[in-house]
Design a protein around this motif. Structure first.
Motif, mmCIF file in Angstrom:
data_model
loop_
_atom_site.group_PDB
_atom_site.id
_atom_site.type_symbol
_atom_site.label_atom_id
_atom_site.label_comp_id
_atom_site.label_asym_id
_atom_site.label_seq_id
_atom_site.Cartn_x
_atom_site.Cartn_y
_atom_site.Cartn_z
ATOM 1 N N GLN A 143 0.851 -1.186 0.000
ATOM 2 C CA GLN A 143 0.000 0.000 0.000
ATOM 3 C C GLN A 143 0.890 1.240 0.000
ATOM 4 O O GLN A 143 1.851 1.314 0.746
ATOM 5 N N HIS A 144 0.563 2.207 -0.841
ATOM 6 C CA HIS A 144 1.399 3.408 -0.880
ATOM 7 C C HIS A 144 0.580 4.676 -1.069
ATOM 8 O O HIS A 144 1.036 5.640 -1.661
ATOM 9 N N ALA A 145 -0.652 4.697 -0.545
ATOM 10 C CA ALA A 145 -1.456 5.916 -0.657
ATOM 11 C C ALA A 145 -2.422 6.024 0.513
ATOM 12 O O ALA A 145 -3.614 6.222 0.334
ATOM 13 N N GLY A 146 -1.901 5.874 1.731
ATOM 14 C CA GLY A 146 -2.720 6.140 2.890
ATOM 15 C C GLY A 146 -3.776 5.109 3.198
ATOM 16 O O GLY A 146 -4.689 5.378 3.967
ATOM 17 N N GLY A 147 -3.717 3.937 2.600
ATOM 18 C CA GLY A 147 -4.656 2.876 2.903
ATOM 19 C C GLY A 147 -5.919 2.882 2.086
ATOM 20 O O GLY A 147 -6.707 1.939 2.148
ATOM 21 N N GLY A 148 -6.157 3.921 1.304
ATOM 22 C CA GLY A 148 -7.404 4.003 0.572
ATOM 23 C C GLY A 148 -7.330 3.534 -0.860
ATOM 24 O O GLY A 148 -8.353 3.180 -1.453
ATOM 25 N N LYS A 149 -6.152 3.508 -1.422
ATOM 26 C CA LYS A 149 -5.981 3.111 -2.820
ATOM 27 C C LYS A 149 -5.809 1.598 -2.902
ATOM 28 O O LYS A 149 -5.423 0.946 -1.939
ATOM 29 N N ALA A 150 -6.113 1.031 -4.066
ATOM 30 C CA ALA A 150 -5.863 -0.390 -4.287
ATOM 31 C C ALA A 150 -4.382 -0.687 -4.094
ATOM 32 O O ALA A 150 -3.518 0.121 -4.462
ATOM 33 N N GLU A 151 -4.098 -1.859 -3.533
ATOM 34 C CA GLU A 151 -2.704 -2.222 -3.276
ATOM 35 C C GLU A 151 -1.945 -2.517 -4.572
ATOM 36 O O GLU A 151 -2.527 -2.946 -5.563
ATOM 37 N N GLN A 152 -0.642 -2.286 -4.525
ATOM 38 C CA GLN A 152 0.252 -2.754 -5.582
ATOM 39 C C GLN A 152 0.458 -4.256 -5.388
ATOM 40 O O GLN A 152 0.596 -4.739 -4.265
ATOM 41 N N LEU A 153 0.470 -5.011 -6.493
ATOM 42 C CA LEU A 153 0.508 -6.470 -6.423
ATOM 43 C C LEU A 153 1.749 -7.015 -7.123
ATOM 44 O O LEU A 153 2.207 -6.449 -8.132
ATOM 45 N N PHE A 154 2.269 -8.133 -6.622
ATOM 46 C CA PHE A 154 3.413 -8.817 -7.227
ATOM 47 C C PHE A 154 3.099 -10.310 -7.293
ATOM 48 O O PHE A 154 2.668 -10.908 -6.302
ATOM 49 N N LEU A 155 3.345 -10.925 -8.449
ATOM 50 C CA LEU A 155 3.124 -12.361 -8.606
ATOM 51 C C LEU A 155 3.887 -12.870 -9.822
ATOM 52 O O LEU A 155 3.855 -12.251 -10.882
ATOM 53 N N ARG A 156 4.552 -13.973 -9.691
ATOM 54 C CA ARG A 156 5.226 -14.677 -10.788
ATOM 55 C C ARG A 156 6.088 -13.752 -11.664
ATOM 56 O O ARG A 156 5.982 -13.744 -12.881
ATOM 57 N N GLY A 157 6.948 -12.999 -11.017
ATOM 58 C CA GLY A 157 7.853 -12.150 -11.775
ATOM 59 C C GLY A 157 7.196 -10.934 -12.370
ATOM 60 O O GLY A 157 7.798 -10.256 -13.223
ATOM 61 N N PHE A 158 5.975 -10.617 -11.978
ATOM 62 C CA PHE A 158 5.275 -9.427 -12.436
ATOM 63 C C PHE A 158 5.213 -8.396 -11.320
ATOM 64 O O PHE A 158 4.878 -8.723 -10.178
ATOM 65 N N ASP A 159 5.509 -7.145 -11.647
ATOM 66 C CA ASP A 159 4.975 -6.035 -10.887
ATOM 67 C C ASP A 159 3.623 -5.759 -11.525
ATOM 68 O O ASP A 159 3.526 -5.178 -12.606
ATOM 69 N N LEU A 160 2.560 -6.212 -10.870
ATOM 70 C CA LEU A 160 1.224 -6.142 -11.459
ATOM 71 C C LEU A 160 0.593 -4.765 -11.316
ATOM 72 O O LEU A 160 -0.573 -4.588 -11.663
ATOM 73 N N ASP A 161 1.371 -3.776 -10.827
ATOM 74 C CA ASP A 161 0.836 -2.463 -10.510
ATOM 75 C C ASP A 161 -0.384 -2.676 -9.609
ATOM 76 O O ASP A 161 -0.279 -3.283 -8.566
ATOM 77 N N HIS A 162 -1.548 -2.256 -10.025
ATOM 78 C CA HIS A 162 -2.742 -2.464 -9.192
ATOM 79 C C HIS A 162 -3.660 -3.535 -9.774
ATOM 80 O O HIS A 162 -4.831 -3.616 -9.395
ATOM 81 N N GLY A 163 -3.142 -4.360 -10.709
ATOM 82 C CA GLY A 163 -3.964 -5.445 -11.230
ATOM 83 C C GLY A 163 -3.875 -5.663 -12.721
ATOM 84 O O GLY A 163 -4.800 -6.216 -13.319
ATOM 85 N N THR A 164 -2.764 -5.284 -13.356
ATOM 86 C CA THR A 164 -2.681 -5.358 -14.819
ATOM 87 C C THR A 164 -2.740 -6.780 -15.363
ATOM 88 O O THR A 164 -3.244 -7.000 -16.463
ATOM 89 N N ASP A 165 -2.241 -7.758 -14.626
ATOM 90 C CA ASP A 165 -2.135 -9.112 -15.161
ATOM 91 C C ASP A 165 -2.663 -10.162 -14.194
ATOM 92 O O ASP A 165 -2.194 -11.296 -14.179
ATOM 93 N N LYS A 191 -2.592 -19.980 -10.941
ATOM 94 C CA LYS A 191 -1.593 -19.150 -11.602
ATOM 95 C C LYS A 191 -1.486 -19.553 -13.063
ATOM 96 O O LYS A 191 -1.524 -20.742 -13.387
ATOM 97 N N GLY A 192 -1.343 -18.562 -13.945
ATOM 98 C CA GLY A 192 -1.200 -18.824 -15.360
ATOM 99 C C GLY A 192 -2.499 -18.676 -16.134
ATOM 100 O O GLY A 192 -3.587 -18.612 -15.561
ATOM 101 N N PRO A 193 -2.421 -18.671 -17.482
ATOM 102 C CA PRO A 193 -3.591 -18.438 -18.346
ATOM 103 C C PRO A 193 -4.266 -19.723 -18.802
ATOM 104 O O PRO A 193 -4.398 -19.988 -20.006
ATOM 105 N N TYR A 194 -4.724 -20.563 -17.847
ATOM 106 C CA TYR A 194 -5.143 -21.924 -18.202
ATOM 107 C C TYR A 194 -6.641 -22.188 -18.057
ATOM 108 O O TYR A 194 -7.069 -23.322 -18.233
ATOM 109 N N HIS A 195 -7.434 -21.169 -17.767
ATOM 110 C CA HIS A 195 -8.848 -21.378 -17.490
ATOM 111 C C HIS A 195 -9.701 -20.569 -18.466
ATOM 112 O O HIS A 195 -9.596 -19.339 -18.525
ATOM 113 N N ALA A 196 -10.567 -21.259 -19.185
ATOM 114 C CA ALA A 196 -11.347 -20.616 -20.239
ATOM 115 C C ALA A 196 -12.373 -19.642 -19.698
ATOM 116 O O ALA A 196 -12.770 -18.700 -20.391
ATOM 117 N N ASP A 197 -12.845 -19.854 -18.487
ATOM 118 C CA ASP A 197 -13.847 -18.943 -17.934
ATOM 119 C C ASP A 197 -13.234 -17.685 -17.351
ATOM 120 O O ASP A 197 -13.950 -16.784 -16.913
#
Length: 735
Positions: free
Chosen positions: A138-160, A199-205
């Protein structure tokens, strides 16, 4: 051709000599139980119950013993006496013995079930930390969406990463602050029944943004009891939570819940953070086994923020770690959701799930990342603002066929999501109140229509899962700063998937997953880059196993690779478009769940990630902020002489903050703990964060900035400090 038809007939026709056992499994309250595992002790064949509690099991003869298990319920063995068997399961203490690892395409489902049972969440931040290897900041006083990290991604706030609640998307496409922005704070964590992730792009739904993975939350249909909770602690923190049953019988249930949180935070300038959450849900089960569910949610939040501060300002003594260069940062946001779900039960092998939702969302954020770099007189404060309406619907047909040598099932679904964003704005401001210049100002209209077919061919030990998804996007942007010029673009993409799961036994599963996914880009990027890739593809593969070598130990491991074709990133903080080239990521995931005795549990997850930009020269090809190594683990106690609690640790390794690794974002190792004691209808608890009071940076960026007294700009780490030692006390009463 005759041979081909003969093979199909042998696979998917029912044998005249085979007996199929069917039935329904319910709780002691006569509620249907989903995902109950049944195993024929003679043939070792198994079956699962669906959402209505129904099951079908082949090759059963009179006298066969069938073991029936479900996590959190007392296992029983039933003797088949005919073609039908109905079972009632009684609740019991959680035991790892009853976990079955060979349950389906999502190999992490058993891990999710163990984690939420042994270590329930008590904050919205902890919800996402249930995903092994997923880190938040969290980097905006607790009110903004959190920055995320997963599988070698800086996902920003949810890009991937694709995030949803009861089938309703959390991510915001073409958001004022960043693509895929996923603010989960509208969800009251105590109302979460189930967390599904992979994790990963394996689900059609799972479509847009589901490249690094997805997380799907399911809220409770009913409550066990009413409850009131009060929480208070350091930094003038207060939380109140009330959950109330309105109706609760075998046919219908309804409840209301509300939560209010306020805190000043650890910063020298008070965060003045406030958040209100409200939720109501009604569920009805009909005599024909149809199910209707309607929910309404609302939250609003406001806060101040000290922002991301430059390391040199702390080193030179200009401010402390919890000080601010611009104390006027902060914002406000709100979201209201209406969600309708209807499950149509046709027969034991056929059902239709339909849903429709509406969301109203507002967002206003003030930030200053570069201080006096662009405007030496008034400073660089910016405002990002939008208001949007989101509409969506989906319907999925679920069909299963039982054959003598194989079972076949499919899910055929179609849906639509439409985002209408009015007056999306990026402006240069002074002290929030004075607008200096509008940088971008316009309307966004984005529509995503999709269809998917997911199939499962169950050959006994081997499950083959081919799937295909089709997505079509229509992007429109009306530029209010350019004579209301309206521009439109469209794009379609196909995403095939192919997964193999080999169940050596109920305790050992091997898997190979192959899939193509995609990440849509901001509509403003699409309009500006019409001649280029606007729906870059992601190609992934996972190879691994889930193993239960003893009754109280579960191990899971995976080798993975993910190739991203290309992406265009809209940098909402600056109002510019940054195209990037091809990237490749690979790594290893390893997890462990162990039950030491009836009340003591251990868990641990390790991830190694290696990512590089493929079109850049050596030593200039690092992916900024991509974590190379993570660890999470802990000990938890459940129901030991009325005590429950846990000690949890997380480690995020140091990582490059820029492309040439010349600026490093420092890692951290943080330990949290909590303990609860149940006495009659009361629960008393203590929650502590950063118990060793370590100085750590929760979020970090390589940023070029200039302070008011500097002649030239400096590029270095800018950070938001992590929470120092924090402690809160809670008390709740059930009635």
């Amino acid at each position: 051709m005759k041979i081909f038809y003969a093979i199909l007939l042998s696979l998917f026709s029912t044998s005249l000599f085979a007996q199929t056992l069917k039935g329904k499994i319910v709780s002691t309250g006569n509620l249907p139980l989903e995902d109950v595992y049944l195993q024929n002790q003679r043939t070792k064949k198994h079956a699962h119950t669906n959402e209505s509690g129904f099951f079908l099991m082949k090759d059963v003869i009179a006298g066969d013993s069938v073991r029936v298990t479900l996590l959190g319920y007392q296992p029983i063995v039933m003797v088949a006496k005919g073609g039908e068997m109905n079972v009632i399961l009684s609740p019991s203490n959680f035991q790892l013995d009853e976990v079955v690892v060979s349950e389906g395409v999502n190999h992490l489902s058993s891990v999710a079930a163990v984690d939420i049972a042994t270590n329930p969440v008590n904050s919205s931040q902890e919800l996402l930390r249930k995903v092994p290897g997923l880190f938040i900041g969290q980097h905006a006083g607790g009110g903004k969406a959190e920055q995320l990290f997963l599988r070698g991604f800086d996902l920003d706030h949810g890009t991937d990463i694709n995030i949803s609640v009861d089938g309703m998307p959390v991510n915001m496409v073409s958001h004022a602050h960043g693509q895929g922005y996923a603010d989960l704070h509208f969800l009251i964590p105590e109302l979460v029944e189930k967390i599904d992730f992979d994790k990963g792009p394996y689900h059609a739904d799972k479509g847009n943004l589901a490249t690094a993975g997805y997380v799907a939350f399911q809220t409770k249909d009913r409550l066990e009891n009413n409850s009131l909770t009060l929480e208070g602690g350091k930094f003038n923190t207060f939380k109140g939570l009330g959950i109330f049953n309105l109706v609760n019988d075998s046919r219908q249930s309804a409840y209301l819940a509300g939560s209010y949180i306020k805190t000043d935070g650890p910063f020298e300038a008070s965060q003045d953070f406030n958040r209100l959450n409200l939720m109501g849900k009604y569920t009805r089960s009909f005599h024909n086994l149809d199910k209707l569910s309607f929910s309404a949610m609302h939250f609003n939040s406001s806060w101040l923020a000290s922002g991301q501060i430059p390391q040199r300002a702390v080193d030179e003594g200009l401010i402390s770690r919890f000080g601010a260069i611009d104390a006027n940062e902060g914002g406000k946001t709100s979201r209201t959701n209406l969600n309708l779900q209807y499950d149509r039960f046709i027969n034991e092998s056929t059902s239709i799930k339909s849903s429709a939702f509406y969301s109203r969302y507002d967002f206003e954020l003030y930030s200053n990342f570069t201080f006096f770099l662009n405007d030496p007189v008034s400073g660089d404060q910016i405002k990002q603002k939008e208001g949007r309406n989101i509409y969506g619907l989906q319907s999925v047909l679920n069909k299963k066929y039982n054959g003598s040598n194989a079972d076949f099932g499919f899910q055929l679904g179609a849906g639509l999501r439409a985002d209408e964003v009015k007056d999306i704005e990026l402006s240069h401001t002074l002290d929030r109140s004075t607008p200096l210049k509008q940088i971008q100002f316009g309307d966004v209209s984005e529509i995503n229509a999709y269809a998917f077919l997911n199939t499962e061919i169950d050959l006994g030990k081997l499950l083959i899962n081919p799937a295909l998804r089709l997505d079509y996007f229509n992007f429109n942007y009306t530029d209010h700063l350019n004579g209301n010029l309206s521009s439109t673009a469209g794009k379609a993409t196909l995403s095939p998937k192919l997964n193999f799961l080999y169940n050596q036994s109920k305790d050992l599963q091997f898997f190979l997953k192959l899939g193509k996914g995609f990440h849509s880009n901001d509509s403003r990027v699409v309009i500006a880059q019409t001649a280029q890739q606007i729906l870059p593809a992601a190609y992934g593969t996972d190879l691994g196993a889930t193993w239960k070598p003893s009754q109280r130990l579960i191990l899971n491991a995976a080798l993975w690779y993910l190739y991203l074709q290309q992406e265009f990133v809209y940098v909402g903080d600056e109002g510019v478009i940054e195209p990037s080239g091809r990237t490749a990521r690979k790594g290893i995931d390893f997890g462990l769940r162990y039950q030491i005795n009836n009340w003591w549990f251990v868990n641990g997850d390790i991830t190694y990630n290696h990512g590089r930009a493929l079109d850049e020269p050596e030593r200039a090809n690092y992916i900024p902020l991509a974590p190379p190594f993570t660890f999470t683990g802990g000990l938890s106690i459940k129901d030991f002489k009325n005590f429950s609690g846990s000690i949890k640790a997380r480690y995020l390794a140091s990582r490059p903050a820029n492309e040439d690794d010349s600026i490093i974002a420092k890692g951290y190792f943080i330990t949290d703990a909590n303990v609860n004691y149940n006495w009659k209808r009361f629960t008393f608890g203590v929650i502590s964060e950063n118990v060793f009071n370590r100085a750590w940076n929760e979020t970090q960026f390589a940023t070029e900035s200039r302070l008011q007294n500097e002649a030239t700009p400096v590029e270095e780490i800018h950070f938001t400090p992590g929470t120092p030692f924090n402690i809160r006390a809670t008390v709740s009463v059930r009635f």
